[in-house]
Design a protein around this motif. Structure first.
Motif, PDB file in Angstrom:
ATOM      1  N   ASP A 321       1.442  68.545 -34.527  1.00 26.83           N
ATOM      2  CA  ASP A 321       2.635  68.829 -34.818  1.00 26.83           C
ATOM      3  C   ASP A 321       3.092  68.762 -36.312  1.00 26.83           C
ATOM      4  OD1 ASP A 321       5.478  68.996 -35.088  1.00 26.83           O
ATOM      5  OD2 ASP A 321       5.711  67.984 -33.063  1.00 26.83           O
ATOM      6  N   PHE A 322       3.482  69.706 -37.073  1.00 25.75           N
ATOM      7  CA  PHE A 322       3.634  69.489 -38.745  1.00 25.75           C
ATOM      8  C   PHE A 322       4.854  68.642 -38.913  1.00 25.75           C
ATOM      9  CE2 PHE A 322       0.409  72.930 -38.863  1.00 25.75           C
ATOM     10  CZ  PHE A 322      -0.161  72.497 -40.145  1.00 25.75           C
ATOM     11  N   ASP A 323       5.881  68.587 -38.055  1.00 25.59           N
ATOM     12  CA  ASP A 323       7.106  67.793 -38.331  1.00 25.59           C
ATOM     13  C   ASP A 323       6.599  66.275 -38.285  1.00 25.59           C
ATOM     14  OD1 ASP A 323       8.471  70.036 -38.675  1.00 25.59           O
ATOM     15  OD2 ASP A 323       9.231  70.305 -36.539  1.00 25.59           O
ATOM     16  N   GLU A 324       5.643  66.260 -37.045  1.00 23.69           N
ATOM     17  CA  GLU A 324       5.213  64.788 -36.926  1.00 23.69           C
ATOM     18  C   GLU A 324       4.359  64.331 -38.449  1.00 23.69           C
ATOM     19  OE1 GLU A 324       4.832  61.071 -35.780  1.00 23.69           O
ATOM     20  OE2 GLU A 324       6.307  62.342 -35.348  1.00 23.69           O
ATOM     21  N   ILE A 325       3.753  65.290 -38.629  1.00 27.99           N
ATOM     22  CA  ILE A 325       2.818  64.908 -39.786  1.00 27.99           C
ATOM     23  C   ILE A 325       3.668  64.750 -41.014  1.00 27.99           C
ATOM     24  CG2 ILE A 325       0.861  65.928 -41.348  1.00 27.99           C
ATOM     25  CD1 ILE A 325      -0.135  65.215 -38.681  1.00 27.99           C
ATOM     26  N   ASP A 326       4.674  65.439 -41.136  1.00 30.62           N
ATOM     27  CA  ASP A 326       5.545  65.387 -42.331  1.00 30.62           C
ATOM     28  C   ASP A 326       6.216  63.505 -42.191  1.00 30.62           C
ATOM     29  OD1 ASP A 326       5.345  67.546 -43.784  1.00 30.62           O
ATOM     30  OD2 ASP A 326       7.155  68.309 -43.317  1.00 30.62           O
ATOM     31  N   ARG A 327       6.527  63.371 -41.062  1.00 26.63           N
ATOM     32  CA  ARG A 327       7.200  62.029 -40.855  1.00 26.63           C
ATOM     33  C   ARG A 327       6.251  60.980 -41.233  1.00 26.63           C
ATOM     34  NH1 ARG A 327      10.105  64.715 -36.673  1.00 26.63           N
ATOM     35  NH2 ARG A 327       8.422  64.589 -35.212  1.00 26.63           N
ATOM     36  N   ILE A 328       4.886  61.215 -40.714  1.00 25.85           N
ATOM     37  CA  ILE A 328       3.894  60.226 -41.037  1.00 25.85           C
ATOM     38  C   ILE A 328       3.551  60.158 -42.565  1.00 25.85           C
ATOM     39  CG2 ILE A 328       1.293  59.707 -41.121  1.00 25.85           C
ATOM     40  CD1 ILE A 328       1.387  61.154 -38.309  1.00 25.85           C
ATOM     41  N   VAL A 329       3.540  61.213 -43.047  1.00 29.25           N
ATOM     42  CA  VAL A 329       3.344  61.497 -44.763  1.00 29.25           C
ATOM     43  C   VAL A 329       4.444  60.685 -45.397  1.00 29.25           C
ATOM     44  CG1 VAL A 329       2.962  62.788 -46.888  1.00 29.25           C
ATOM     45  CG2 VAL A 329       1.735  63.177 -44.619  1.00 29.25           C
ATOM     46  N   ASP A 330       5.643  60.980 -45.043  1.00 35.09           N
ATOM     47  CA  ASP A 330       6.843  60.576 -45.667  1.00 35.09           C
ATOM     48  C   ASP A 330       6.978  58.903 -45.624  1.00 35.09           C
ATOM     49  OD1 ASP A 330       9.212  60.877 -47.027  1.00 35.09           O
ATOM     50  OD2 ASP A 330      10.616  60.988 -45.368  1.00 35.09           O
ATOM     51  N   ARG A 331       6.548  58.409 -44.375  1.00 37.71           N
ATOM     52  CA  ARG A 331       6.745  56.823 -44.311  1.00 37.71           C
ATOM     53  C   ARG A 331       5.558  56.260 -44.991  1.00 37.71           C
ATOM     54  NH1 ARG A 331       5.669  57.509 -38.111  1.00 37.71           N
ATOM     55  NH2 ARG A 331       3.452  57.090 -38.084  1.00 37.71           N
ATOM     56  N   THR A 332       4.647  56.938 -45.381  1.00 36.96           N
ATOM     57  CA  THR A 332       3.290  56.235 -45.881  1.00 36.96           C
ATOM     58  C   THR A 332       3.783  56.037 -47.475  1.00 36.96           C
ATOM     59  OG1 THR A 332       2.076  57.094 -44.192  1.00 36.96           O
ATOM     60  CG2 THR A 332       0.816  56.088 -46.134  1.00 36.96           C
ATOM     61  N   PRO A 333       3.463  54.874 -48.059  1.00 35.96           N
ATOM     62  CA  PRO A 333       3.769  54.323 -49.306  1.00 35.96           C
ATOM     63  C   PRO A 333       2.863  55.587 -50.255  1.00 35.96           C
ATOM     64  CG  PRO A 333       2.999  52.486 -48.351  1.00 35.96           C
ATOM     65  CD  PRO A 333       2.795  53.661 -47.353  1.00 35.96           C
ATOM     66  N   VAL A 334       3.499  55.880 -51.491  1.00 38.79           N
ATOM     67  CA  VAL A 334       2.709  56.658 -52.491  1.00 38.79           C
ATOM     68  C   VAL A 334       1.482  55.749 -52.741  1.00 38.79           C
ATOM     69  CG1 VAL A 334       2.908  57.371 -54.980  1.00 38.79           C
ATOM     70  CG2 VAL A 334       4.923  57.940 -53.391  1.00 38.79           C
ATOM     71  N   GLY A 335       0.499  56.710 -52.955  1.00 35.29           N
ATOM     72  CA  GLY A 335      -1.018  56.236 -53.488  1.00 35.29           C
ATOM     73  C   GLY A 335      -2.090  55.608 -52.267  1.00 35.29           C
TER      74      GLY A 335
END
Length: 509
Positions: A321-335
């Protein structure tokens, strides 16, 4: 309302798109193009099958989009570039098409870059493109070395979109943006006879049609084809353009210093330049023809973009689910805590911003505190860092026009803005390659006064992303690590290739 038909023959999908004069997608029909995997590094396509799929797509958009083809004033075709599309004297394929992402011609590239570097230099300075695995000129050499009997039976060597246009019109023609990928002398605009001679290929010079400009009308649809799909007899068809070049037009990138990134199967980064600003043959450069006037494109097309995401979804993520993937990426720290992913997942290695046939994808920096979320975000960051790698010399005060399937993700678009340190704009509509050739067809028929008029009426944008200064600083540091690891790995990739050959040679007891 007048309509224009744009056809996009991609590596993964073929599409027919009906546009109105304001650039709106009235109707889209798509079919999987079904490339054929050969051995580990081979990619081919059934030419007749892909034509049948294109016909079905056209028929669908005409029937459902207009209720009939009378309002369609012209047709434009774009598609995947390079590769080897051979037909005989009757216009029939002599074999499957060999695609641009095929990796079989390693020995041919080595022969003119390592063994005879003077020919490699001639190749790069003449065509503006370094010798690469999927180049049509390189694959012509491979055919002579490995399938000469089949090659000798052929009569014409064309490109993907030329095959489709030939089936529509009965006219065998070539066009400048495709031909300039490896066949044309960038200074004269003519087929590079001296290079063909140097490569001992002049016996096949007659196979190569002389190229015409992209928006030139080169024929009309055949009556039989028009009747089959519902178009009006005599509908004009323009020469069309390579998909990356057509997308630039579809985005409105029609002036020098415009930048566009096509985030799809291949991740193509483009900078629009005037001819006098191009440095043909310079290290790590690759130039192609922009469809308009004296403009060129400095092109850095990686071999794979979104296939890295496909691999991650299949092998790392617990959801597709790309919406869920976006949420995972968004909450994970830069780097990602110092985890870096290098997105060289193609079996053919990498070609931009460097060439290495044995480059492979990898994670660097994994420790016991690394999580699945870190790996997911690292893949997105790795592709974004690859884009920055391809745009090392771009003026950061400019704008990136972002297109392709990956542009649908707001999280990824913001990440690219932060990684590149540039404003990112997302166009309205999704079929930018088809739109580009549709606008060219519209100009050819006087629907638009010129390309500025076409862009003003038909190119609009739905989102703008500005770089976040703290994230820009973080990514400056991460990019330095990314690049150092990439440079260090080149020797290791060579060792890995030789190691695998030795392992295969060891017989089991």
């Amino acid at each position: 309302m007048k309509y224009i038909l744009g056809i996009d023959v991609g590596t993964s999908n073929v599409k027919a798109v009906l546009f109105d004069e304001y650039g709106n997608e009235v109707r889209v029909s798509s079919r999987e193009s079904q490339p054929v995997n050969g051995t580990a590094n081979q990619m081919e396509q059934d030419m007749n099958l892909i034509w049948e799929k294109v016909k079905r797509c056209i028929k669908a958009v005409i029937e459902e989009g207009t209720g009939g083809g009378d309002e369609v004033i012209a047709v434009g075709v774009t598609g995947q570039g390079e590769g080897c599309w051979l037909i005989d004297s009757k216009g029939d394929p002599v074999q499957n098409a060999i695609l641009w992402c095929d990796g079989r011609a390693v020995d041919e590239v080595k022969a003119i870059t390592k063994d005879c570097p003077e020919i490699g230099r001639l190749y790069h300075t003449t065509t503006g493109t370094p010798p690469l695995l999927g180049n049509q000129m390189i694959l012509l050499k491979w055919m002579k070395n490995n399938r000469k009997d089949i090659l000798d039976y052929a009569e014409h060597l064309i490109f993907c979109k030329d095959w489709i246009r030939y089936k529509m019109t009965g006219e065998i023609r070539a066009e400048i943006t495709d031909s300039l990928t490896s066949l044309v002398d960038v200074r004269s605009g003519a087929i590079a006879d001296d290079l063909i001679e140097a490569l001992d290929l002049f016996e096949y010079r007659s196979y190569l049609p002389d190229p015409v400009r992209s928006d030139q009308v080169v024929g009309a649809v055949l009556d039989s084809f028009a009747d089959e799909v519902g178009l009006q007899r005599g509908t004009p068809v323009i020469a069309g353009a390579l998909d990356t070049s057509a997308t630039a037009v579809g985005l409105g990138a029609i002036h020098e210093k415009d930048v566009c990134v096509i985030l799809g199967t291949t991740c193509a980064s483009e900078i629009v330049l005037k001819k006098e600003d191009c440095h043909f043959g310079a290290e790590n450069t690759r130039y192609e023809k922009h469809p308009l006037g004296d403009l060129y494109v400095e092109l850095q097309p990686t071999l794979n973009g979104t296939p890295n995401i496909d691999w991650m979804l299949e092998n790392i993520a617990l959801t597709k689910d790309f919406d869920e993937i976006d949420r995972i990426v968004d909450r994970t720290p830069v780097g990602c805590g110092g985890v870096v992913y290098h997105p060289y997942i193609s079996v053919a290695g990498e070609r931009a911003p460097f060439y290495h046939p044995y480059a492979r994808a990898s994670f660097f920096g994994i420790s016991q505190v690394t999580t699945r979320d870190h790996l997911i975000r690292a893949v997105y960051e790795g592709i974004s860092l690859s884009i920055r790698d391809c745009l090392q010399h771009v003026d950061k005060s400019g704008t990136i026009y972002l297109a392709g399937g990956g542009a649908k993700s707001p999280v990824w678009a913001q990440m690219i803005a932060d990684v590149a340190g540039m404003k990112v704009m997302i166009p309205a509509g999704e079929e930018l390659g088809a739109k580009g050739v549709a606008l060219m067809a519209g100009v050819s028929q006087g629907l638009y006064r010129d390309y500025d008029d076409a862009a003003g009426k038909a190119c609009t944008f739905k989102h703008v992303y500005l770089p976040d200064p703290p994230n820009v600083k973080k990514y400056d540091l991460l990019y330095e690590l990314y690049k150092r690891v990439r440079i260090h790995n080149q020797e290791i990739w060579d060792y890995r290739h030789q190691m695998n050959k030795k392992i295969k040679a060891i017989k089991e007891d």
